[in-house]
Motif scaffolding. Structure first.
Motif, PDB file in Angstrom:
ATOM      1  N   GLY A   1      11.100   7.206  -3.045  1.00 50.67           N
ATOM      2  CA  GLY A   1       9.844   6.541  -3.382  1.00 50.67           C
ATOM      3  C   GLY A   1       9.012   6.327  -2.136  1.00 50.67           C
ATOM      4  O   GLY A   1       9.519   6.343  -1.020  1.00 50.67           O
ATOM      5  N   CYS A   2       7.731   6.141  -2.347  1.00 50.72           N
ATOM      6  CA  CYS A   2       6.804   6.009  -1.223  1.00 50.72           C
ATOM      7  C   CYS A   2       6.351   4.572  -1.031  1.00 50.72           C
ATOM      8  O   CYS A   2       6.029   3.878  -2.000  1.00 50.72           O
ATOM      9  CB  CYS A   2       5.571   6.870  -1.467  1.00 50.72           C
ATOM     10  SG  CYS A   2       5.909   8.632  -1.451  1.00 50.72           S
ATOM     11  N   PRO A   3       6.278   4.125   0.219  1.00 48.98           N
ATOM     12  CA  PRO A   3       5.656   2.824   0.479  1.00 48.98           C
ATOM     13  C   PRO A   3       4.142   2.964   0.294  1.00 48.98           C
ATOM     14  O   PRO A   3       3.638   4.046   0.023  1.00 48.98           O
ATOM     15  CB  PRO A   3       6.023   2.547   1.939  1.00 48.98           C
ATOM     16  CG  PRO A   3       6.294   3.881   2.536  1.00 48.98           C
ATOM     17  CD  PRO A   3       6.776   4.761   1.417  1.00 48.98           C
TER      18      PRO A   3
ATOM     19  N   VAL B   1       4.705   3.103   5.995  1.00 51.62           N
ATOM     20  CA  VAL B   1       3.531   3.578   5.260  1.00 51.62           C
ATOM     21  C   VAL B   1       3.765   5.034   4.875  1.00 51.62           C
ATOM     22  O   VAL B   1       4.629   5.703   5.432  1.00 51.62           O
ATOM     23  CB  VAL B   1       2.236   3.466   6.096  1.00 51.62           C
ATOM     24  CG1 VAL B   1       1.929   2.024   6.436  1.00 51.62           C
ATOM     25  CG2 VAL B   1       2.316   4.320   7.347  1.00 51.62           C
ATOM     26  N   SER B   2       2.971   5.512   3.915  1.00 52.13           N
ATOM     27  CA  SER B   2       3.052   6.918   3.548  1.00 52.13           C
ATOM     28  C   SER B   2       1.703   7.585   3.812  1.00 52.13           C
ATOM     29  O   SER B   2       0.659   6.931   3.804  1.00 52.13           O
ATOM     30  CB  SER B   2       3.452   7.075   2.080  1.00 52.13           C
ATOM     31  OG  SER B   2       2.487   6.481   1.240  1.00 52.13           O
ATOM     32  N   VAL B   3       1.750   8.897   4.054  1.00 48.10           N
ATOM     33  CA  VAL B   3       0.553   9.703   4.271  1.00 48.10           C
ATOM     34  C   VAL B   3       0.676  10.928   3.380  1.00 48.10           C
ATOM     35  O   VAL B   3       1.629  11.701   3.493  1.00 48.10           O
ATOM     36  CB  VAL B   3       0.405  10.118   5.753  1.00 48.10           C
ATOM     37  CG1 VAL B   3      -0.794  11.022   5.932  1.00 48.10           C
ATOM     38  CG2 VAL B   3       0.308   8.888   6.645  1.00 48.10           C
ATOM     39  N   ASP B   4      -0.294  11.090   2.463  1.00 46.81           N
ATOM     40  CA  ASP B   4      -0.273  12.191   1.505  1.00 46.81           C
ATOM     41  C   ASP B   4      -0.520  13.525   2.212  1.00 46.81           C
ATOM     42  O   ASP B   4      -1.418  13.644   3.044  1.00 46.81           O
ATOM     43  CB  ASP B   4      -1.344  11.966   0.439  1.00 46.81           C
ATOM     44  CG  ASP B   4      -1.338  13.062  -0.601  1.00 46.81           C
ATOM     45  OD1 ASP B   4      -0.327  13.190  -1.309  1.00 46.81           O
ATOM     46  OD2 ASP B   4      -2.342  13.792  -0.681  1.00 46.81           O
TER      47      ASP B   4
ATOM     48  N   SER C   1       4.382  13.316   0.253  1.00 42.91           N
ATOM     49  CA  SER C   1       3.887  12.422   1.292  1.00 42.91           C
ATOM     50  C   SER C   1       4.934  12.296   2.386  1.00 42.91           C
ATOM     51  O   SER C   1       6.130  12.449   2.135  1.00 42.91           O
ATOM     52  CB  SER C   1       3.593  11.030   0.727  1.00 42.91           C
ATOM     53  OG  SER C   1       2.548  11.079  -0.202  1.00 42.91           O
ATOM     54  N   LEU C   2       4.483  12.025   3.582  1.00 43.14           N
ATOM     55  CA  LEU C   2       5.386  11.726   4.690  1.00 43.14           C
ATOM     56  C   LEU C   2       5.454  10.215   4.849  1.00 43.14           C
ATOM     57  O   LEU C   2       4.455   9.514   4.653  1.00 43.14           O
ATOM     58  CB  LEU C   2       4.889  12.353   5.989  1.00 43.14           C
ATOM     59  CG  LEU C   2       4.886  13.871   6.046  1.00 43.14           C
ATOM     60  CD1 LEU C   2       4.325  14.344   7.382  1.00 43.14           C
ATOM     61  CD2 LEU C   2       6.279  14.432   5.842  1.00 43.14           C
ATOM     62  N   VAL C   3       6.621   9.708   5.211  1.00 39.29           N
ATOM     63  CA  VAL C   3       6.817   8.277   5.420  1.00 39.29           C
ATOM     64  C   VAL C   3       6.956   8.038   6.916  1.00 39.29           C
ATOM     65  O   VAL C   3       7.744   8.702   7.593  1.00 39.29           O
ATOM     66  CB  VAL C   3       8.071   7.764   4.670  1.00 39.29           C
ATOM     67  CG1 VAL C   3       8.313   6.299   4.990  1.00 39.29           C
ATOM     68  CG2 VAL C   3       7.915   7.986   3.176  1.00 39.29           C
TER      69      VAL C   3
END
Length: 92
Positions: free
Chosen positions: A50-52, A67-70, A76-78
């Motif tokens: 799951g993504c933050p 944090v996540s980056v789409d 997404s990368l965390v």
């Protein structure tokens, strides 16, 4: 790689090489260039289950926040802010 505080202050004073052992840590060697590519490949990363929340440039982050980056709408990368309070200030 720059060493952790308090040795990190030397990284801005001395370039890697002469006096480098004061602030810089030798990581290894490389060949070739780091040229941009239209099809990057990523090393396998651990699934974070799951993504933050997505990174928000207006938010205030603290040490160890995630944090996540789409990347492409499906992946997404965390990223995790450094747990070092001196380095964590750069997460904002």
């Amino acid at each position: 790689q720059c060493k952790a505080f308090p040795d990190s202050g030397y990284c801005n004073s001395y370039e890697p090489g002469h006096w480098s052992k004061l602030g810089w840590q030798l990581m290894g060697y490389c060949t070739g260039t780091i040229a941009p590519t239209s099809s990057p490949s990523f090393d396998p990363l651990n699934d974070q289950d799951g993504c933050p929340e997505a990174f928000d440039e207006n938010a205030e982050y603290e040490a160890s926040d995630k944090v996540s980056v789409d990347l492409d709408g499906t992946t997404s990368l965390v990223f995790q802010c450094s747990s070092d309070v001196h380095q964590a200030r750069y997460c904002n």
